[in-house]
Design a protein around this motif. Structure first.
Motif, short mmCIF file in Angstrom:
data_model
loop_
_atom_site.label_atom_id
_atom_site.label_comp_id
_atom_site.label_asym_id
_atom_site.label_seq_id
_atom_site.Cartn_x
_atom_site.Cartn_y
_atom_site.Cartn_z
N LEU A 121 2.28 -11.55 -6.64
CA LEU A 121 1.33 -11.08 -7.99
C LEU A 121 1.11 -9.52 -7.73
O LEU A 121 1.15 -8.66 -8.81
N SER A 122 0.74 -9.03 -6.60
CA SER A 122 -0.04 -7.90 -6.43
C SER A 122 1.09 -6.57 -6.36
O SER A 122 1.13 -5.31 -6.74
N VAL A 123 2.03 -6.95 -5.38
CA VAL A 123 3.26 -5.78 -5.06
C VAL A 123 3.55 -5.20 -6.03
O VAL A 123 4.08 -3.96 -6.35
N PRO A 124 4.41 -5.78 -7.09
CA PRO A 124 5.19 -5.26 -8.10
C PRO A 124 4.22 -4.38 -8.93
O PRO A 124 4.75 -3.23 -9.48
N LYS A 125 2.92 -4.77 -9.14
CA LYS A 125 1.91 -4.11 -10.07
C LYS A 125 1.67 -2.57 -9.06
O LYS A 125 1.55 -1.44 -9.67
N ALA A 154 7.16 -2.42 -0.78
CA ALA A 154 6.64 -2.90 0.03
C ALA A 154 7.45 -3.39 1.19
O ALA A 154 8.11 -4.41 0.98
N VAL A 155 7.82 -2.67 2.33
CA VAL A 155 8.72 -3.20 3.22
C VAL A 155 7.86 -4.40 4.10
O VAL A 155 8.72 -5.08 4.84
N THR A 207 -4.69 -6.59 0.24
CA THR A 207 -3.26 -6.02 0.17
C THR A 207 -3.30 -4.84 -0.59
O THR A 207 -2.47 -3.74 -0.18
N SER A 208 -4.17 -4.72 -1.62
CA SER A 208 -4.21 -3.42 -2.39
C SER A 208 -4.76 -2.30 -1.23
O SER A 208 -4.13 -0.97 -1.59
N THR A 209 -5.75 -2.37 -0.82
CA THR A 209 -6.31 -1.48 0.33
C THR A 209 -5.15 -1.16 1.19
O THR A 209 -5.04 0.07 1.55
N GLY A 210 -4.54 -2.18 1.94
CA GLY A 210 -3.66 -1.52 2.79
C GLY A 210 -2.21 -0.96 2.29
O GLY A 210 -1.81 -0.05 2.72
N TYR A 211 -1.96 -1.36 1.04
CA TYR A 211 -0.97 -0.67 0.17
C TYR A 211 -1.23 0.67 0.31
O TYR A 211 -0.45 1.60 0.19
N LYS A 212 -2.36 0.89 -0.44
CA LYS A 212 -2.76 2.30 -0.84
C LYS A 212 -2.87 3.13 0.43
O LYS A 212 -2.63 4.31 0.82
N GLN A 213 -3.36 2.71 1.60
CA GLN A 213 -3.45 3.28 3.12
C GLN A 213 -1.79 3.81 3.62
O GLN A 213 -1.58 5.05 3.90
N SER A 214 -0.91 2.95 3.35
CA SER A 214 0.43 3.08 3.69
C SER A 214 1.00 4.06 2.55
O SER A 214 1.81 4.93 3.12
N LEU A 215 0.78 3.86 1.49
CA LEU A 215 1.32 4.72 0.48
C LEU A 215 0.72 6.30 0.70
O LEU A 215 1.39 7.25 0.59
#
Length: 258
Positions: free
Chosen positions: A107-111, A92-93, A133-141
């Motif tokens: 806590l969440s980003v490494p997982k 995550a940049v 954070t998880s939702t945003g991560y999956k969208q960007s992923l």
């Protein structure tokens, strides 16, 4: 004295000429075309065989950056490292910062990074306690995976296929804006003419200023990316910090060419 007969002289001369020709032929080196070709083949350097793998990098290899996904607590942006169409690294940049967001991000980003490499897709579970954070991560992923797929189909390789990949990402730091409570300085990352990341590398500290900075800066960073300009709203309760932020942000944009 007895005269030589003319015919005899002619015969002797002819015999001498023939003998000379024979002698010369015996001394001349062989010029057999087959022998010459064989000799040439032996001295020519061998032709290098074409590599089976070829010179170009395999499609689906390199880094690709997804679009920034805006969340309630800040932007999330994912960068993937690909090799032969597979995710070998996820990071995550951008991720929410400030206050409890720091703990949730840590806590969440490494997982999430690990889950992305394991699943090889954006179909991963959210981390408990870090839903936004998880939702945003999956969208960007998913955005990064889509770009990697498009690049592979076009034979792309190696180059970062982030937002605005036609132009390389550039980091620009604005001038320091002095405020009543301390200096504010903003650094932005620009790609394809758009702000992909904004951060305050200087902000008021100490006393209540630390609280106001922790409250306002993440919001200002998010607004800068969303607006793509310095025309953003000030954060209530942090007017001086907001004003300094916008001044330094505009300076950075001016340096980046708009």
């Amino acid at each position: 004295m007895r005269k030589s007969h003319p015919v005899r002289r002619v015969v002797l001369a002819t015999a001498a000429t023939v003998s000379g020709v024979v002698l010369l032929l015996s001394l001349k080196p062989s010029s057999d075309p087959a022998s010459a070709a064989a000799g040439g083949a032996a001295t020519q350097p061998p032709v290098a065989q074409e590599s089976a793998q070829g010179g170009a990098q395999a499609a689906g290899t390199g880094t690709v950056t997804g679009d920034a996904a805006q969340t309630q607590y800040g932007a999330v942006q994912v960068r993937l490292t690909m090799a032969n169409g597979k995710i070998t690294k996820a990071e995550a940049v951008q991720a929410p910062k400030g206050g409890t967001s720091d703990q949730k991000t840590a806590l969440s980003v490494p997982k999430l990074n690990q889950a992305a490499v394991t699943a090889q897709s954006a179909d991963i579970d959210s981390v408990s306690g870090a839903t936004y954070t998880s939702t945003g991560y999956k969208q960007s992923l998913q955005s990064a995976l889509d770009k990697a797929k498009a690049a592979a189909s076009q034979g792309g390789s190696g180059q970062d296929q982030g937002a605005g990949s036609a132009q390389a990402a550039t980091t620009v730091t604005g001038s320091v804006a002095q405020t009543q409570y301390g200096p504010v300085q903003v650094r932005i990352t620009v790609a394809g003419g758009k702000i992909t990341k904004a951060e305050a590398i200087q902000a008021p500290e100490g006393g209540t200023s630390a609280q106001k900075t922790a409250l306002s800066v993440p919001k200002l960073n998010q607004e800068a990316v969303a607006a793509g300009s310095a025309d953003i709203d000030s954060v209530s309760g942090a007017t001086y910090t907001s004003t300094g932020y916008k001044e330094s942000l505009q300076s950075a944009l001016d340096q980046a060419g708009g």
